[in-house]
Design an enzyme around this catalytic site. Structure first.
Site, mmCIF file in Angstrom:
data_model
loop_
_atom_site.group_PDB
_atom_site.id
_atom_site.type_symbol
_atom_site.label_atom_id
_atom_site.label_comp_id
_atom_site.label_asym_id
_atom_site.label_seq_id
_atom_site.Cartn_x
_atom_site.Cartn_y
_atom_site.Cartn_z
ATOM 1 N N TYR A 137 0.840 -1.196 0.000
ATOM 2 C CA TYR A 137 0.000 0.000 0.000
ATOM 3 C C TYR A 137 0.874 1.244 0.000
ATOM 4 O O TYR A 137 1.639 1.486 0.930
ATOM 5 C CB TYR A 137 -0.894 -0.020 1.238
ATOM 6 C CG TYR A 137 -1.888 1.113 1.360
ATOM 7 C CD1 TYR A 137 -2.219 1.931 0.283
ATOM 8 C CD2 TYR A 137 -2.518 1.358 2.572
ATOM 9 C CE1 TYR A 137 -3.150 2.954 0.413
ATOM 10 C CE2 TYR A 137 -3.452 2.385 2.717
ATOM 11 C CZ TYR A 137 -3.755 3.179 1.633
ATOM 12 O OH TYR A 137 -4.668 4.193 1.773
ATOM 13 N N LYS A 166 -1.394 -1.198 -4.156
ATOM 14 C CA LYS A 166 -2.483 -0.239 -4.036
ATOM 15 C C LYS A 166 -1.852 1.145 -4.135
ATOM 16 O O LYS A 166 -1.259 1.647 -3.184
ATOM 17 C CB LYS A 166 -3.213 -0.432 -2.702
ATOM 18 C CG LYS A 166 -4.340 0.558 -2.436
ATOM 19 C CD LYS A 166 -4.905 0.343 -1.039
ATOM 20 C CE LYS A 166 -5.925 1.405 -0.667
ATOM 21 N NZ LYS A 166 -6.385 1.248 0.747
ATOM 22 N N ILE A 208 -9.726 -0.837 -3.656
ATOM 23 C CA ILE A 208 -9.940 -0.879 -2.214
ATOM 24 C C ILE A 208 -10.782 0.353 -1.887
ATOM 25 O O ILE A 208 -10.272 1.470 -1.865
ATOM 26 C CB ILE A 208 -8.616 -0.873 -1.426
ATOM 27 C CG1 ILE A 208 -7.664 -1.955 -1.948
ATOM 28 C CG2 ILE A 208 -8.889 -1.054 0.064
ATOM 29 C CD1 ILE A 208 -8.116 -3.364 -1.697
#
Length: 302
Positions: A137, A166, A208
């Protein structure tokens, strides 16, 4: 390596609190099932939106246990792994794997942001702690640590279990930069609600998501339309959704998304201090946006 876990809409699921401040596990289970029944492909607990920094280690493990029991084989539980100290993040990763998590979203440390040597060492320690697939992330706005495309690709070369990234820097050019270096080695995902259609256009195949907590059917429909037909196919739904999606991008996104959940009848706005529920003009402005969305909600998201 299977990359199927990183496709579609995956809620960064909020953490519900009861009136006494404890985690409301009964609602958490119902909420997760509602998301999956609407077409979501997994859940990510105790990330930024899940108020992970305010949860104890034991609370996090109990949340994973509840979600794994609720979802079974229907969808993977992919906890966010972050902590103040690397050792705690390592212990958390191992404990989540032991409870049945099927993947991990690995974040930088909560408070300490420094150079690539130290941040790289932190990520390596967490990834090496388990055999689970990993989503890395990158959110420099929230964590003050920016993983450059070259650094992300180097980590993925070192650890085959890093399957996805992400990318939430807000710079859509990063998607092209990562693909130029990695080809199709990494699945690209986005975590910015109000740039989802743009992210898909740049190669993201997973989202997400935040406001999915209140609008799962609409989120799945938006994702599918954008994936199938681009902006033109998604425009009508995106136009309706954007004012709500923009609530995901400010400092009080947790309070705003939980307030949205409360207004649609799927949750409570209760948050854990130091956060406080919205009040005054700030609350009134948010309610105006939320209530307009409810009043003009499409008759069918499909």
């Amino acid at each position: 390596m299977s990359k199927s876990m990183w496709q579609g809409v995956i809620p960064a699921i909020t953490t519900p609190f009861a009136e006494d401040g404890a985690v409301d596990h009964a609602f958490l289970a119902r909420h997760a099932l509602w998301q999956v029944e609407a077409g979501c492909t997994g859940v990510v607990p105790f990330g930024s939106l899940g108020e992970g920094a305010t949860l104890s280690f034991a609370e996090k493990i109990a949340i994973v246990r509840t979600l794994v029991a609720a979802l079974g084989d229907r969808a993977p539980v992919i906890p966010g792994i972050a902590a103040l100290a690397t050792d705690e993040a390592v212990r958390l990763a191992r404990a989540c794997e032991a409870e049945g998590a099927r993947g991990l979203m690995v974040l930088p440390p909560y408070a300490y942001s420094t150079d690539w040597r130290e941040m790289g060492a932190h990520v390596r320690a967490v990834v090496a702690a388990t055999g689970l697939p990993v989503l890395l992330y990158n959110n420099p706005l929230a964590y003050r640590t920016d993983f450059a495309p070259e650094q992300i690709v180097d980590l993925a070369a070192e650890f085959p279990q890093i399957e996805a990234v992400k990318e939430s820097s807000g710079d859509l050019r990063r998607f092209a930069a990562i693909q130029a270096l990695a080809g199709d080695r990494l699945v690209l995902m986005t975590g910015i609600d109000d740039a989802i259609v743009e992210g898909i256009a740049m190669g993201a195949t997973g989202w997400i998501a935040g406001q999915v907590n209140a609008y799962p059917a609409e989120s799945v429909a938006l994702f599918e339309r954008a994936r199938a037909g681009g902006y033109a196919a998604a425009k009508d739904l995106y136009d309706w959704f954007l004012p709500i999606l923009r609530l995901d991008t400010g400092p009080k996104f947790v309070q705003l998304i939980k307030l949205t959940q409360q207004c649609v009848g799927w949750g409570s706005e209760r948050v854990r201090a130091p956060r406080l529920v919205l009040d005054g003009a700030e609350r009134a402005a948010a309610l105006q946006v939320i209530e307009h969305a409810i009043a003009t909600r499409p008759g069918t998201a499909r």
